[in-house]
Design a protein around this motif. Structure first.
Motif, mmCIF file in Angstrom:
data_model
loop_
_atom_site.group_PDB
_atom_site.id
_atom_site.type_symbol
_atom_site.label_atom_id
_atom_site.label_comp_id
_atom_site.label_asym_id
_atom_site.label_seq_id
_atom_site.Cartn_x
_atom_site.Cartn_y
_atom_site.Cartn_z
ATOM 1 N N MET A 1 0.772 -0.875 -0.011
ATOM 2 C CA MET A 1 0.075 0.050 0.004
ATOM 3 C C MET A 1 0.900 1.232 -0.138
ATOM 4 N N ALA A 2 0.657 2.150 -0.929
ATOM 5 C CA ALA A 2 1.228 3.456 -0.759
ATOM 6 C C ALA A 2 0.206 4.545 -0.664
ATOM 7 N N PHE A 3 1.034 5.635 0.132
ATOM 8 C CA PHE A 3 0.110 6.886 0.268
ATOM 9 C C PHE A 3 0.878 8.312 -0.095
ATOM 10 N N VAL A 4 0.164 9.028 -0.763
ATOM 11 C CA VAL A 4 0.488 10.267 -0.824
ATOM 12 C C VAL A 4 0.262 11.400 -0.019
ATOM 13 N N PHE A 5 1.047 12.002 0.839
ATOM 14 C CA PHE A 5 0.725 12.999 1.579
ATOM 15 C C PHE A 5 1.033 14.191 1.107
ATOM 16 N N GLY A 6 0.440 15.383 1.705
ATOM 17 C CA GLY A 6 0.921 16.863 1.342
ATOM 18 C C GLY A 6 1.253 17.490 2.742
ATOM 19 N N ILE A 7 2.149 18.461 2.421
ATOM 20 C CA ILE A 7 2.732 19.138 3.489
ATOM 21 C C ILE A 7 2.682 20.691 3.156
ATOM 22 N N ASP A 8 2.152 21.569 4.015
ATOM 23 C CA ASP A 8 2.271 23.300 3.773
ATOM 24 C C ASP A 8 2.287 23.820 5.282
ATOM 25 N N GLU A 9 2.556 25.019 5.144
ATOM 26 C CA GLU A 9 2.882 25.819 6.490
ATOM 27 C C GLU A 9 2.021 27.118 6.446
ATOM 28 N N ALA A 10 1.937 27.630 7.561
ATOM 29 C CA ALA A 10 1.156 28.816 7.831
ATOM 30 C C ALA A 10 1.973 29.724 8.960
ATOM 31 N N GLY A 11 2.247 31.046 8.424
ATOM 32 C CA GLY A 11 2.687 31.899 9.466
ATOM 33 C C GLY A 11 4.592 31.991 9.063
ATOM 34 N N ARG A 12 4.873 31.831 7.924
ATOM 35 C CA ARG A 12 6.100 32.275 7.798
ATOM 36 C C ARG A 12 6.589 33.885 7.738
ATOM 37 N N GLY A 13 5.387 34.595 7.328
ATOM 38 C CA GLY A 13 5.671 36.145 7.090
ATOM 39 C C GLY A 13 5.499 36.899 8.408
ATOM 40 N N PRO A 14 4.383 36.622 9.383
ATOM 41 C CA PRO A 14 4.382 37.244 10.661
ATOM 42 C C PRO A 14 5.593 37.899 11.392
ATOM 43 N N LEU A 15 5.438 38.707 12.153
ATOM 44 C CA LEU A 15 6.660 39.284 12.954
ATOM 45 C C LEU A 15 6.546 38.555 14.318
ATOM 46 N N ALA A 16 5.500 37.759 14.671
ATOM 47 C CA ALA A 16 5.442 37.432 16.061
ATOM 48 C C ALA A 16 4.507 35.652 15.720
ATOM 49 N N GLY A 17 4.876 35.147 16.902
ATOM 50 C CA GLY A 17 4.376 33.772 17.029
ATOM 51 C C GLY A 17 4.906 32.787 16.412
ATOM 52 N N PHE B 1 4.759 8.976 -0.309
ATOM 53 C CA PHE B 1 5.450 9.921 -0.915
ATOM 54 C C PHE B 1 4.720 11.419 -0.718
ATOM 55 N N GLY B 2 5.747 12.365 -0.602
ATOM 56 C CA GLY B 2 5.125 13.569 -0.262
ATOM 57 C C GLY B 2 5.355 14.567 -1.457
ATOM 58 N N VAL B 3 4.266 15.525 -1.114
ATOM 59 C CA VAL B 3 4.210 16.648 -1.971
ATOM 60 C C VAL B 3 4.239 17.880 -0.920
ATOM 61 N N ILE B 4 5.461 18.593 -1.128
ATOM 62 C CA ILE B 4 5.829 19.777 -0.340
ATOM 63 C C ILE B 4 5.453 21.176 -0.970
ATOM 64 N N ASP B 5 4.672 21.863 -0.229
ATOM 65 C CA ASP B 5 4.489 23.283 -0.924
ATOM 66 C C ASP B 5 5.809 24.249 -0.705
ATOM 67 N N GLY B 6 6.278 24.617 -1.728
ATOM 68 C CA GLY B 6 7.543 25.329 -1.496
ATOM 69 C C GLY B 6 8.627 24.822 -2.493
ATOM 70 N N ASN B 7 9.861 25.129 -1.998
ATOM 71 C CA ASN B 7 10.869 24.735 -2.796
ATOM 72 C C ASN B 7 12.125 24.096 -2.036
ATOM 73 N N LYS C 1 3.586 26.626 -5.087
ATOM 74 C CA LYS C 1 2.132 26.879 -5.516
ATOM 75 C C LYS C 1 1.378 25.389 -5.411
ATOM 76 N N ALA C 2 1.878 24.201 -4.787
ATOM 77 C CA ALA C 2 1.452 22.940 -4.557
ATOM 78 C C ALA C 2 0.069 23.357 -3.801
ATOM 79 N N ASP C 3 0.089 24.129 -3.169
ATOM 80 C CA ASP C 3 -1.351 24.217 -2.158
ATOM 81 C C ASP C 3 -2.367 24.829 -2.964
ATOM 82 N N GLY C 4 -2.178 25.215 -4.306
ATOM 83 C CA GLY C 4 -3.370 25.366 -5.404
ATOM 84 C C GLY C 4 -3.498 24.261 -6.313
ATOM 85 N N ASN C 5 -2.736 23.132 -6.209
ATOM 86 C CA ASN C 5 -2.832 22.123 -7.339
ATOM 87 C C ASN C 5 -3.137 20.789 -6.637
#
Length: 192
Positions: free
Chosen positions: A1-17, A107-113, A127-131
């Motif tokens: 059995m094989a699985f495809v997972f996706g990873i994305d982040e939130a909060g790279r741009g903020p000044l806090a947290g 197998f993973g798909v990571i948003d970003g580079n 832009k994987a988060d849109g595809n």
């Protein structure tokens, strides 16, 4: 059995947290029409979709890196660390369901580079988060979790208004930082 997972982040741009990441595997029959990049969905829509993702996902994980870790290792490395933590949590849940599963079956798909330090095959794609539905789902989970945490911080530090700007570099946030000084969750390595 094989699985495809996706990873994305939130909060790279903020000044806090903290910076958050999520990792998600969706079943083939997931209603993908509900999904989109979290930035393209309203807060109300994200809140409506999140429980559906959590209920129907084969597995998901959420991880974060603190504002202190961001200052210590930089935002890119902290983001990759949050992604690894999200993957580790997801993989741990997956292993309870499929005990003989190895990371080689994922197998993973990571948003970003950039790819976090995980030992399975992955590709990074801007832009994987849109595809990719699994990345869209991860995007929503990460964004909602970070927003909830920032609302909690707003209760601890109400003078900074985190419930409104979530720590992003808005004019009001910058003004508060200049008036009051940095908050206890400020990223000191970021210019404000």
């Amino acid at each position: 059995m094989a699985f495809v997972f996706g990873i994305d982040e939130a909060g790279r741009g903020p000044l806090a947290g903290p910076v958050y990441a999520a990792c998600c595997i969706l079943p083939d029959d997931f209603p993908v029409e509900l999904l989109n990049d979290s930035k393209a969905l309203s807060e109300k829509k994200r809140a409506k979709v999140e429980p559906i993702i959590k209920e129907k996902a084969i597995a998901y994980g959420i991880g974060f890196a603190t504002h202190t870790e961001i200052d210590q290792i930089n935002i890119l490395q902290a983001t990759l660390l949050a992604m690894k933590r999200a993957f580790d949590e997801m993989f741990s849940k997956l292993k309870t369901e499929y005990p003989s599963l190895t990371e080689g079956e994922l197998f993973g798909v990571i948003d970003g580079n950039c790819i976090p330090n995980i030992s399975c095959s992955c590709k990074a794609e801007p832009k994987a988060d849109g595809n990719y539905p699994c990345v869209m789902a991860a995007s929503i989970l990460a964004k909602n979790e970070r927003d909830r945490v920032m609302v909690e911080y707003s209760k601890m530090y109400p003078e900074y208004g985190y419930e409104g700007h979530k720590g992003y570099p808005t004019k009001s946030h910058k003004e508060k930082c200049h008036q009051l000084g940095p908050s206890p969750i400020q990223r000191h390595s970021f210019k404000y």
